[in-house]
Design a protein around this motif. Structure first.
Motif, mmCIF file in Angstrom:
data_model
loop_
_atom_site.group_PDB
_atom_site.id
_atom_site.type_symbol
_atom_site.label_atom_id
_atom_site.label_comp_id
_atom_site.label_asym_id
_atom_site.label_seq_id
_atom_site.Cartn_x
_atom_site.Cartn_y
_atom_site.Cartn_z
ATOM 1 N N ASP A 92 -5.461 1.147 -3.169
ATOM 2 C CA ASP A 92 -4.831 1.311 -1.864
ATOM 3 C C ASP A 92 -5.737 2.095 -0.916
ATOM 4 O O ASP A 92 -5.782 1.820 0.286
ATOM 5 C CB ASP A 92 -3.491 2.039 -1.988
ATOM 6 C CG ASP A 92 -2.423 1.193 -2.670
ATOM 7 O OD1 ASP A 92 -2.606 -0.029 -2.763
ATOM 8 O OD2 ASP A 92 -1.405 1.763 -3.081
ATOM 9 N N ILE A 128 0.862 -1.174 0.000
ATOM 10 C CA ILE A 128 0.000 0.000 0.000
ATOM 11 C C ILE A 128 0.902 1.228 0.000
ATOM 12 O O ILE A 128 1.846 1.312 0.781
ATOM 13 C CB ILE A 128 -0.924 -0.002 1.240
ATOM 14 C CG1 ILE A 128 -1.966 -1.116 1.116
ATOM 15 C CG2 ILE A 128 -1.602 1.354 1.425
ATOM 16 C CD1 ILE A 128 -2.873 -1.252 2.325
ATOM 17 N N HIS A 136 -1.022 -6.361 5.424
ATOM 18 C CA HIS A 136 -0.572 -5.519 4.312
ATOM 19 C C HIS A 136 0.866 -5.054 4.515
ATOM 20 O O HIS A 136 1.289 -4.805 5.633
ATOM 21 C CB HIS A 136 -1.462 -4.281 4.176
ATOM 22 C CG HIS A 136 -2.880 -4.593 3.859
ATOM 23 N ND1 HIS A 136 -3.275 -5.094 2.638
ATOM 24 C CD2 HIS A 136 -4.009 -4.490 4.601
ATOM 25 C CE1 HIS A 136 -4.576 -5.272 2.640
ATOM 26 N NE2 HIS A 136 -5.045 -4.914 3.819
#
Length: 106
Positions: A45, A30, A90
């Motif tokens: 994102d 991200i 993430h």
């Protein structure tokens, strides 16, 4: 009397080309862009970040007016946002945007 020149800092969001170039280097991360005293994230994102931070179902987020195109939060909230993103699995890349100086005469 002399004119006094000062400047203000202008933070411009990253171009699509900048985002794409960094996406090639880190395809699964991200992208958080620091623009002054806030962080911005764009596109998919933004959806991932908003869903994790706001605890929104991703399907619901995409159904809301075509999805979330940008998500922004204050820099002091990074201590809350970053751990949530990492715990959700993430990878995160943080990029700082250099400001452009614009001179003004007072």
């Amino acid at each position: 009397m002399t004119d006094r020149k000062t400047f203000r800092l202008i933070y411009e969001p990253p171009t699509q080309a900048q985002q794409d170039a960094l996406r090639e280097k880190h395809p699964d991360a991200i992208q958080l862009w620091m623009l002054g005293n806030c962080y911005d994230t764009y596109g998919s994102d933004a959806v991932k970040t908003a869903c994790v931070v706001l605890d929104i179902d991703p399907t619901l987020a995409m159904a809301m007016g075509g999805g979330i195109k940008e998500y922004q939060f204050d820099s002091h909230a990074l201590d809350m946002v970053l751990p949530k993103l990492v715990r959700a699995g993430h990878r995160v890349c943080i990029y700082e945007v250099e400001p452009r100086k614009e001179y003004v005469t007072e």
